[in-house]
Structures are given as C-alpha cells and as structure tokens.
Design a protein around this motif. Structure first.
Motif, PDB file in Angstrom:
ATOM      1  N   ASP A  33       0.845  -1.197   0.000  1.00  0.00           N
ATOM      2  CA  ASP A  33       0.000   0.000   0.000  1.00  0.00           C
ATOM      3  C   ASP A  33       0.880   1.246   0.000  1.00  0.00           C
ATOM      4  OD1 ASP A  33      -2.285   1.530   0.040  1.00  0.00           O
ATOM      5  OD2 ASP A  33      -2.873   1.000   2.085  1.00  0.00           O
ATOM      6  N   ILE A  34       0.283   2.357  -0.420  1.00  0.00           N
ATOM      7  CA  ILE A  34       0.928   3.668  -0.346  1.00  0.00           C
ATOM      8  C   ILE A  34      -0.071   4.637   0.271  1.00  0.00           C
ATOM      9  CG2 ILE A  34       1.910   5.609  -1.623  1.00  0.00           C
ATOM     10  CD1 ILE A  34       2.831   3.601  -3.755  1.00  0.00           C
ATOM     11  N   LYS A  35       0.347   5.331   1.303  1.00  0.00           N
ATOM     12  CA  LYS A  35      -0.469   6.356   1.961  1.00  0.00           C
ATOM     13  C   LYS A  35       0.137   7.710   1.617  1.00  0.00           C
ATOM     14  CE  LYS A  35      -2.787   3.207   4.217  1.00  0.00           C
ATOM     15  NZ  LYS A  35      -4.125   2.845   3.841  1.00  0.00           N
ATOM     16  N   TYR A  36      -0.701   8.663   1.265  1.00  0.00           N
ATOM     17  CA  TYR A  36      -0.247   9.985   0.814  1.00  0.00           C
ATOM     18  C   TYR A  36      -0.916  11.067   1.645  1.00  0.00           C
ATOM     19  CZ  TYR A  36       0.320  13.947  -2.390  1.00  0.00           C
ATOM     20  OH  TYR A  36       0.618  15.163  -2.940  1.00  0.00           O
ATOM     21  N   ASN A  37      -0.174  12.142   1.932  1.00  0.00           N
ATOM     22  CA  ASN A  37      -0.724  13.227   2.731  1.00  0.00           C
ATOM     23  C   ASN A  37      -0.123  14.561   2.289  1.00  0.00           C
ATOM     24  OD1 ASN A  37      -2.308  14.111   5.057  1.00  0.00           O
ATOM     25  ND2 ASN A  37      -0.334  14.707   5.905  1.00  0.00           N
ATOM     26  N   VAL A  38      -0.940  15.603   2.359  1.00  0.00           N
ATOM     27  CA  VAL A  38      -0.481  16.965   2.098  1.00  0.00           C
ATOM     28  C   VAL A  38      -0.907  17.829   3.270  1.00  0.00           C
ATOM     29  CG1 VAL A  38      -0.619  18.974   0.589  1.00  0.00           C
ATOM     30  CG2 VAL A  38      -0.740  16.687  -0.391  1.00  0.00           C
ATOM     31  N   ALA A  39       0.033  18.592   3.790  1.00  0.00           N
ATOM     32  CA  ALA A  39      -0.267  19.543   4.856  1.00  0.00           C
ATOM     33  C   ALA A  39       0.218  20.916   4.418  1.00  0.00           C
ATOM     34  CB  ALA A  39       0.438  19.129   6.146  1.00  0.00           C
ATOM     35  N   ALA A  40      -0.524  21.937   4.813  1.00  0.00           N
ATOM     36  CA  ALA A  40      -0.150  23.311   4.470  1.00  0.00           C
ATOM     37  C   ALA A  40      -0.386  24.206   5.683  1.00  0.00           C
ATOM     38  CB  ALA A  40      -0.974  23.804   3.291  1.00  0.00           C
ATOM     39  N   TYR A  41       0.512  25.171   5.844  1.00  0.00           N
ATOM     40  CA  TYR A  41       0.315  26.153   6.908  1.00  0.00           C
ATOM     41  C   TYR A  41       0.893  27.490   6.480  1.00  0.00           C
ATOM     42  CZ  TYR A  41       5.170  25.211   8.305  1.00  0.00           C
ATOM     43  OH  TYR A  41       6.523  25.065   8.320  1.00  0.00           O
ATOM     44  N   GLN A  42       0.388  28.525   7.084  1.00  0.00           N
ATOM     45  CA  GLN A  42       0.795  29.891   6.763  1.00  0.00           C
ATOM     46  C   GLN A  42       2.009  30.268   7.601  1.00  0.00           C
ATOM     47  OE1 GLN A  42      -1.263  31.384   4.457  1.00  0.00           O
ATOM     48  NE2 GLN A  42       0.139  33.071   4.229  1.00  0.00           N
ATOM     49  N   GLU A  43       3.149  30.485   6.936  1.00  0.00           N
ATOM     50  CA  GLU A  43       4.382  30.881   7.619  1.00  0.00           C
ATOM     51  C   GLU A  43       4.290  32.334   8.072  1.00  0.00           C
ATOM     52  OE1 GLU A  43       8.564  30.420   8.737  1.00  0.00           O
ATOM     53  OE2 GLU A  43       6.913  29.042   8.447  1.00  0.00           O
ATOM     54  N   ASP A  44       3.886  33.185   7.166  1.00  0.00           N
ATOM     55  CA  ASP A  44       3.625  34.591   7.465  1.00  0.00           C
ATOM     56  C   ASP A  44       2.584  35.070   6.457  1.00  0.00           C
ATOM     57  OD1 ASP A  44       5.044  35.219   5.050  1.00  0.00           O
ATOM     58  OD2 ASP A  44       6.906  35.311   6.164  1.00  0.00           O
ATOM     59  N   GLU A  45       2.365  36.348   6.357  1.00  0.00           N
ATOM     60  CA  GLU A  45       1.317  36.860   5.469  1.00  0.00           C
ATOM     61  C   GLU A  45       1.561  36.527   4.005  1.00  0.00           C
ATOM     62  OE1 GLU A  45       0.505  40.993   6.005  1.00  0.00           O
ATOM     63  OE2 GLU A  45       0.187  40.777   8.147  1.00  0.00           O
ATOM     64  N   ASP A  46       2.825  36.394   3.615  1.00  0.00           N
ATOM     65  CA  ASP A  46       3.150  36.208   2.206  1.00  0.00           C
ATOM     66  C   ASP A  46       3.556  34.791   1.818  1.00  0.00           C
ATOM     67  OD1 ASP A  46       2.732  38.943   1.804  1.00  0.00           O
ATOM     68  OD2 ASP A  46       4.802  39.415   2.348  1.00  0.00           O
ATOM     69  N   GLU A  47       3.756  33.925   2.786  1.00  0.00           N
ATOM     70  CA  GLU A  47       4.298  32.610   2.453  1.00  0.00           C
ATOM     71  C   GLU A  47       3.487  31.483   3.077  1.00  0.00           C
ATOM     72  OE1 GLU A  47       8.560  30.291   2.363  1.00  0.00           O
ATOM     73  OE2 GLU A  47       8.360  32.045   3.621  1.00  0.00           O
ATOM     74  N   GLN A  48       3.113  30.539   2.227  1.00  0.00           N
ATOM     75  CA  GLN A  48       2.430  29.338   2.688  1.00  0.00           C
ATOM     76  C   GLN A  48       3.372  28.158   2.467  1.00  0.00           C
ATOM     77  OE1 GLN A  48      -1.519  28.887   1.234  1.00  0.00           O
ATOM     78  NE2 GLN A  48      -1.881  27.020   2.369  1.00  0.00           N
TER      79      GLN A  48
END
Length: 60
Positions: A33-48
């Motif tokens: 099997d292969i499990k996949y994940n994406v996480a995102a967060y805001q570093e500051d106002e201009d960068e994710q």
C-alpha cells in the motif's frame, strides 16, 4: 516481514522523484500500500508552506 518507508518533501515533484526511485527497486508483488498526505500552513502573510509526504508499506 512488513516494513515501511516514509518520504517527506516541500515540493511534490521531489516526493514523486524519490518515491519512483525507491519503487523501481521494489518487486511489484512486495508492494502492499501507499499512503499519501499533504499539509499546508501559513508561515507569514506572504508565504504558505506545504509538506508532501507518503508512506510505502511493503513486504521484505
């Protein structure tokens, strides 16, 4: 024996490349099997920041 291999990259193309390299050396019959994940967060106002990760579960 069942084992896992974890991959983690900030860019999806890097993840894809490293996983393809690993999978080339793995017999198709051993892949479970292969499990996949994406996480995102805001570093500051201009960068994710993104984190692309995957876990390959395989038999040795």
């Amino acid at each position: 024996m069942i084992q896992v291999k974890v991959f983690d990259h900030e860019h999806e193309k890097d993840l894809e490349s490293e996983m393809n390299e690993f999978l080339e050396g793995l017999d198709d019959k051993k892949l479970l099997d292969i499990k996949y994940n994406v996480a995102a967060y805001q570093e500051d106002e201009d960068e994710q920041i993104y984190c692309f990760s995957a876990m390959v579960i395989y038999r040795t």
